[in-house]
Design a protein around this motif. Structure first.
Motif, PDB file in Angstrom:
ATOM      1  N   GLN A   1       0.823  -1.202   0.000  1.00 44.12           N
ATOM      2  CA  GLN A   1       0.000   0.000   0.000  1.00 44.12           C
ATOM      3  C   GLN A   1       0.865   1.264   0.000  1.00 44.12           C
ATOM      4  N   LEU A   2       1.969   1.216   0.725  1.00 47.01           N
ATOM      5  CA  LEU A   2       2.893   2.351   0.754  1.00 47.01           C
ATOM      6  C   LEU A   2       3.488   2.599  -0.629  1.00 47.01           C
ATOM      7  N   ALA A   3       3.846   1.529  -1.318  1.00 47.69           N
ATOM      8  CA  ALA A   3       4.394   1.655  -2.666  1.00 47.69           C
ATOM      9  C   ALA A   3       3.392   2.336  -3.593  1.00 47.69           C
ATOM     10  N   CYS A   4       2.118   2.035  -3.429  1.00 49.24           N
ATOM     11  CA  CYS A   4       1.079   2.686  -4.244  1.00 49.24           C
ATOM     12  C   CYS A   4       1.030   4.187  -3.962  1.00 49.24           C
ATOM     13  N   LEU A   5       1.140   4.554  -2.685  1.00 51.03           N
ATOM     14  CA  LEU A   5       1.160   5.973  -2.338  1.00 51.03           C
ATOM     15  C   LEU A   5       2.364   6.682  -2.944  1.00 51.03           C
ATOM     16  N   LEU A   6       3.504   6.029  -2.929  1.00 49.75           N
ATOM     17  CA  LEU A   6       4.723   6.638  -3.459  1.00 49.75           C
ATOM     18  C   LEU A   6       4.659   6.853  -4.965  1.00 49.75           C
TER      19      LEU A   6
ATOM     20  N   PRO B   1       1.790  11.342  -7.880  1.00 54.61           N
ATOM     21  CA  PRO B   1       2.566  12.577  -8.074  1.00 54.61           C
ATOM     22  C   PRO B   1       2.631  13.397  -6.779  1.00 54.61           C
ATOM     23  N   GLY B   2       3.741  14.106  -6.592  1.00 55.17           N
ATOM     24  CA  GLY B   2       3.860  15.047  -5.484  1.00 55.17           C
ATOM     25  C   GLY B   2       4.077  14.436  -4.124  1.00 55.17           C
ATOM     26  N   GLU B   3       4.655  13.234  -4.076  1.00 57.58           N
ATOM     27  CA  GLU B   3       4.864  12.566  -2.794  1.00 57.58           C
ATOM     28  C   GLU B   3       6.329  12.659  -2.339  1.00 57.58           C
ATOM     29  N   HIS B   4       6.961  13.796  -2.604  1.00 57.31           N
ATOM     30  CA  HIS B   4       8.366  13.960  -2.241  1.00 57.31           C
ATOM     31  C   HIS B   4       8.565  13.850  -0.729  1.00 57.31           C
ATOM     32  N   SER B   5       7.673  14.466   0.028  1.00 55.22           N
ATOM     33  CA  SER B   5       7.798  14.451   1.487  1.00 55.22           C
ATOM     34  C   SER B   5       7.672  13.032   2.032  1.00 55.22           C
ATOM     35  N   LEU B   6       6.720  12.273   1.521  1.00 53.79           N
ATOM     36  CA  LEU B   6       6.554  10.893   1.953  1.00 53.79           C
ATOM     37  C   LEU B   6       7.787  10.070   1.580  1.00 53.79           C
TER      38      LEU B   6
END
Length: 288
Positions: free
Chosen positions: A49-54, A57-62
């Motif tokens: 699920q984390l890989a999907c979030l990454l 777009p725009g997930e630099h902070s994560l």
């Protein structure tokens, strides 16, 4: 919890691009536990699920938080004490003779984690006041982890951390108790400064450091990245300076930029006749 290959590849590529480190099969088992805090914060249950979030777009902070969580910041004061004995009894006296005219020493602790290595060096100088009277001692600690650097700058440690590697006398001489924690005193902290830096970037002060410590960092690099890191370390080491690696690391068969020293375990000297290599910027992306 098992991690599928696609998710593992996303996490591995992220870590490699930001730090140069390889997420080998030997480290794969701890990914889920290392990221468990992020799972809770993000309201997810697993790495897939984390890989999907990454991938959004725009997930630099994560992505930055994921990398921080995966980094191994294991360290303690005077880690591998025999190495510090070599520094105190052989390397530093050698540098004292070489720098007698200027009375100035610059040391780089590369991959300093939360600062214990740099502060251990500062304690060595503080315990030999007669030898170093009138000297300017500069110890720079760098690490790719911003979180680790923040801890190092504060110089504030838990009771557990402060008891790892130092004696009661050193604890009382060089640290002050503050609200259940222990903080390095000003005369120790004055010798040190810390900044975020990736070892694959150009050195903070090329050719300036009399002693470079890069212990237990290169273990996580593949051969090509390790060679690039040695180039950077060579660029940051004085012509007559020293490089110290960790117990499981060596320059032999890894680089031509350093050669084993005649004394001291894991000590190396720069080789000067080789030209500097081209920048290895293709190995990583910017961390900022």
């Amino acid at each position: 919890m098992a991690v599928n290959d696609a998710s593992h590849h996303i996490i591995s590529e992220l870590l490699a691009q930001r730090t140069g480190q390889q997420l080998t099969e030997g480290r794969r088992w701890r990914v889920s536990s290392a990221l468990s805090g992020l799972f809770r914060e993000c309201g997810i249950e697993n790495v897939d699920q984390l890989a999907c979030l990454l991938e959004r777009p725009g997930e630099h902070s994560l992505a930055t938080r994921v990398v921080e969580a995966l980094l191994n910041n294991e360290t303690y004061f005077f880690r591998d004490n025999a190495y510090f004995s070599v520094l105190a009894n052989q390397v530093l006296p050698d540098l004292a003779r070489k720098r007698a005219a200027t009375k100035r020493l610059s040391i780089w602790s590369a991959g300093c984690s939360t600062g214990q290595e740099a502060l251990s060096l500062a304690m060595i100088f503080a315990e030999q006041p007669a030898r170093w009277n009138g000297w300017t001692i500069e110890i720079l600690g760098t690490d790719v982890s911003n979180k680790a650097i923040e801890t190092a700058r504060n110089g504030l440690y838990t009771q557990f951390e402060i008891q790892r590697g130092i004696s009661v006398a050193q604890m009382l001489n060089f640290f002050a108790e503050t609200n259940g924690h222990w903080q390095a005193v000003d005369r120790i902290r004055a010798m040190t400064r810390f900044q975020q830096h990736n070892i694959l970037d150009y050195p903070p002060s090329p050719g300036r450091f009399d002693l470079v410590l890069c212990r237990n960092v290169l273990l996580y690099f593949d051969p090509q990245t390790r060679s690039a890191a040695f180039d950077r370390l060579a660029g940051g080491t004085a012509r007559d300076g020293w490089l110290m690696l960790g117990a499981g690391e060596t320059v032999v068969g890894q680089t031509e930029r350093f050669k084993p020293a005649e004394f001291g375990s894991s000590l190396y000297e720069p080789v000067h006749e080789l030209p500097a290599r081209a920048p290895m910027s293709s190995l990583r992306v910017a961390t900022s």
